[in-house]
Scaffold this active site. Structure first.
Site, PDB file in Angstrom:
ATOM      1  N   GLU A 100       0.817  -1.212   0.000  1.00 40.79           N
ATOM      2  CA  GLU A 100       0.000   0.000   0.000  1.00 40.79           C
ATOM      3  C   GLU A 100       0.853   1.266   0.000  1.00 40.79           C
ATOM      4  O   GLU A 100       0.530   2.246  -0.673  1.00 40.79           O
ATOM      5  CB  GLU A 100      -0.955   0.007   1.206  1.00 40.79           C
ATOM      6  CG  GLU A 100      -2.186  -0.869   1.039  1.00 40.79           C
ATOM      7  CD  GLU A 100      -1.901  -2.359   1.179  1.00 40.79           C
ATOM      8  OE1 GLU A 100      -0.780  -2.718   1.619  1.00 40.79           O
ATOM      9  OE2 GLU A 100      -2.778  -3.176   0.861  1.00 40.79           O
TER      10      GLU A 100
ATOM     11  N   HIS B 101     -12.072  -5.580   7.832  1.00 38.15           N
ATOM     12  CA  HIS B 101     -12.624  -5.447   6.483  1.00 38.15           C
ATOM     13  C   HIS B 101     -13.921  -4.645   6.531  1.00 38.15           C
ATOM     14  O   HIS B 101     -14.821  -4.850   5.737  1.00 38.15           O
ATOM     15  CB  HIS B 101     -12.902  -6.820   5.865  1.00 38.15           C
ATOM     16  CG  HIS B 101     -11.669  -7.599   5.542  1.00 38.15           C
ATOM     17  ND1 HIS B 101     -10.880  -8.177   6.506  1.00 38.15           N
ATOM     18  CD2 HIS B 101     -11.068  -7.880   4.359  1.00 38.15           C
ATOM     19  CE1 HIS B 101      -9.859  -8.797   5.922  1.00 38.15           C
ATOM     20  NE2 HIS B 101      -9.944  -8.632   4.625  1.00 38.15           N
TER      21      HIS B 101
END
Ligand SMILES: Cc1ncc(C[n+]2csc(CCOP(=O)(O)OP(=O)(O)O)c2C)c(N)n1
Ligand SMILES: [Mg+2]
Lengths: 325, 313
Positions: free
Chosen positions: A60, A127
């Site tokens: 990321e 999530h």
């Protein structure tokens, strides 16, 4: 007119950017041939080729760092985070590297970071996160959060035309559940403009993202049961936000409920409540109320998550308290 | 000759900054690259106009070699309105994209991927750009170092990452930073070539850098170069660096890159004492004028505080 889902709205926006801006690229984890974890980019690599739509390693920070590098050299990167939750491993690239760059150097950093956000899917603590407060706290970064397919499409275009880093939040529960009839007219929506989704003068719900739909369910229920007319404001842009519309709604209703799927303490709802208190205290008949997620990690079990996440029934209750105060 | 001049110019600018800092006329500290000049000077001399760079703390010769002036450096350190960052950032956090030089952020390792992305963009535009990112031995322990090298390797980005191994990260010796024998060996793990060189020997480091850049320019892929060197002052001027053994400093004092450069050129009869003296005088004159001018200039107006956070659409 044809009916499209929220997901298709985002996808049509992406396709339009790829078509009209040859400097644009889309990348992220599994976004190429696979089409992304949620299939938002499905078909785009086949249509535009591997040079324009490509997979990256699970990095990321490097993904966002590279976006800064591309954006400052004439490209327009659109980066997909697989889940909003994982951007936390790259927060410095957004806060410190992208966000400070124009202020320090005068260089434009036109990049879009898509972050699939929010809970309600049984995704558990990693999530499901709703991180707008973090993004909105960053100087130099803009944040949008559409709730409807047409807005998703138009806001994607505006995000991809903006010369600044823009975090494009998209709600996972809306991808396939929300549909709208749209035309083919693809125009960008100016950032910082809210939309009144429902008229009313007994109170106003100011919200964004998935909570717009919970609020709409709540106000129609309240209309049926109690006959209340409650306005719903969909902020659409979280930074900059549309203070004019917020204040006009406050003036029209005198009772304000701010609803957010994010955490409570120092959360985005607190910002909106404070802005109203600063500018429109004299117009209020009751203190601004907040309905947010509690300050706990997003839980997995349905029983826990149902309690955790604000829903229409909670909004109904909060509005009753507010109106009958 | 150009390399030597850059090294000397950077050394004298650093010395002047240290003086200004000692006089209490500088906010914060001064961060010198004294002892490490050969590496960045070599990169500047070996580079092409379209190349991109992520300098770090101790790369003043790179800035000067890419077109920054001593005046700009002094303005930056002093937070002047006319500094490269308009006084919004200080010390070594500057660069100019029209020189191909990215303005760093403090977060060690975070700029490597930025240059990687920049090089990707330039290559798509048909340029034969290569990138060079500088890190210290300490920065190799960050996750960003790993992410960026792997990312660059996967996309065959022509990016040279130079580790200036100066034996310390602030006060931490390399024994507390990593366990591998040579940092250059980490290249194997990324499927790229790793090189080691004497970072205090200007001729050696120049030839090494030049050859690597030629190679990755023609055959795009990243490379890792570990250059041995020594930080001859504290981390910043606030640091008395008592943790560095005097014996170690002794070794590197004898191997000072400027002295090594001059000796090498004298042996090859490429420079005379008169030429060196003339060069020193010319450099001293420019530095003196620049320092005085920067000291006399204004800081940015406080009223400009909130301007320019965003670029207007
Ligand atoms: C991510 C991060 N952590 C900590 C720091 C604070 N810091 C600044 S320089 C430095 C030491 C750097 O050592 P090294 O990478 O070897 O470079 P050198 O100073 O030796 O040139 C530290 C710990 C930082 N800038 N960034
Ligand atoms: Mg070091």
């Amino acid at each position: 007119m044809r009916e499209i889902t929220y997901l298709q709205g985002i996808q049509e926006g992406l396709r339009e950017v790829l078509k009209t801006d040859p400097t644009s690229v889309i990348y992220g984890q599994d976004v190429g041939a696979f089409g992304g974890a949620f299939k938002v980019t499905e078909g785009l690599q086949a249509e535009f080729g591997e040079a324009r739509v490509f997979d990256t390693p699970i990095s990321e920070s490097a993904m966002l760092g590279a976006a800064i590098g591309m954006a400052t050299q004439g490209m327009r990167p659109i980066v997909e985070m697989q889940f909003a939750d994982f951007i936390t491993t790259a927060m410095h690239q957004l806060l410190n590297n992208a966000g400070t760059r124009h202020y320090r150097t005068g260089d434009a950093v036109p990049m879009v970071v898509r972050v699939p956000s929010g809970g309600g899917t049984g995704g558990g603590p990693f999530h499901s996160e709703e991180l707008e407060t973090y993004f909105c706290h960053m100087p130099g970064v803009k944040v949008v959060y559409p709730a409807f397919p047409s807005d998703a499409r138009s806001l994607l275009l505006s995000a991809a035309q903006d010369p600044n880093p823009v975090v494009f939040m998209e709600n996972k529960t809306l991808y396939r559940s929300v549909k709208e009839r749209v035309g083919d007219d693809l125009t960008a929506l100016p950032l910082g403009k809210a939309s009144v989704r429902h008229e009313g003068d007994d109170a106003v719900v100011i919200t964004y993202g998935a909570m717009v739909h919970e609020a709409l369910r709540a106000v129609s229920e309240l209309h049926v049961t109690e006959g209340y007319e409650v306005m719903v404001v969909d902020l659409r842009s979280l930074k900059p936000y549309d203070l004019d519309t917020i204040l006009a709604a406050t003036a029209a209703t005198s009772r304000v409920l701010v609803v957010s799927e994010g955490w409570r303490t120092c959360g985005y709802a607190a910002e909106i409540a404070t802005a109203i208190n600063e500018s429109a205290f004299h117009l209020l008949d009751a203190p601004v109320h907040r309905l947010t997620a509690p300050d706990v990690p997003v839980p997995f079990a349905k029983s826990l998550e149902d309690r955790y996440r604000p829903a229409a029934a909670d909004i109904v209750k909060a509005l009753r308290d507010l109106i009958e105060l | 000759m150009k390399l030597l001049r850059l090294m000397i110019q950077a050394r004298r600018v650093d010395e002047r900054l240290i003086k200004i800092c000692r006089q209490g006329r500088l906010r914060g500290s001064a961060f010198a690259g004294i002892g490490q000049e050969a590496i960045s000077a070599a990169v500047a001399v070996a580079s092409q106009p379209d190349d991109l760079f992520a300098p770090c703390i101790r790369n003043l010769p790179l800035h000067l070699g890419r077109g920054e002036t001593p005046l700009g450096v002094f303005r930056q350190a002093l937070g002047r309105a006319k500094s490269p960052t308009g006084g919004r950032d200080g010390n070594v956090h500057y660069g100019r994209l029209d020189h191909g030089v990215y303005t760093m952020i403090s977060h060690l390792g975070s700029m490597i991927s930025v240059v990687a992305g920049g090089v990707m963009a330039k290559r798509r535009q048909g340029k034969d750009t290569v990138g060079v990112a500088f890190v210290g031995d300490g920065a190799t322990s960050t996750g960003d170092f790993h992410e960026a090298l792997n990312f660059a390797a996967v996309f065959d980005i022509p990016l040279l990452v130079i580790i200036e191994n100066n034996h310390y990260a602030y006060s931490t010796p390399t024994s507390h930073q990593y366990r591998c024998h040579r940092l250059a060996d980490r290249a194997v793990g990324y499927g790229i070539d790793g090189y080691s060189a004497d970072g205090n020997n200007p001729a050696e480091i120049y030839i090494t850098v030049r050859d690597i850049l030629n190679d990755i320019r023609a055959n795009p892929r990243p490379a890792l170069l570990e250059a041995d060197t020594m930080r001859m002052r504290g981390h910043g001027e606030h640091d008395d660096f008592k943790y560095v053994p005097e014996t170690l400093l002794q070794v590197y004092r004898r191997r000072d890159p400027i002295r090594m450069g001059i000796r090498g050129m004298q042996a090859a009869k490429l420079i005379t004492d008169d030429q060196i003296e003339a060069m020193e005088l010319e450099i001293a004159d420019e530095i003196d004028r620049s320092a005085r001018q920067a000291l006399s200039e204004e800081e940015p107006l406080a009223d400009t505080l909130t301007q320019g956070v965003y670029r207007d659409a």
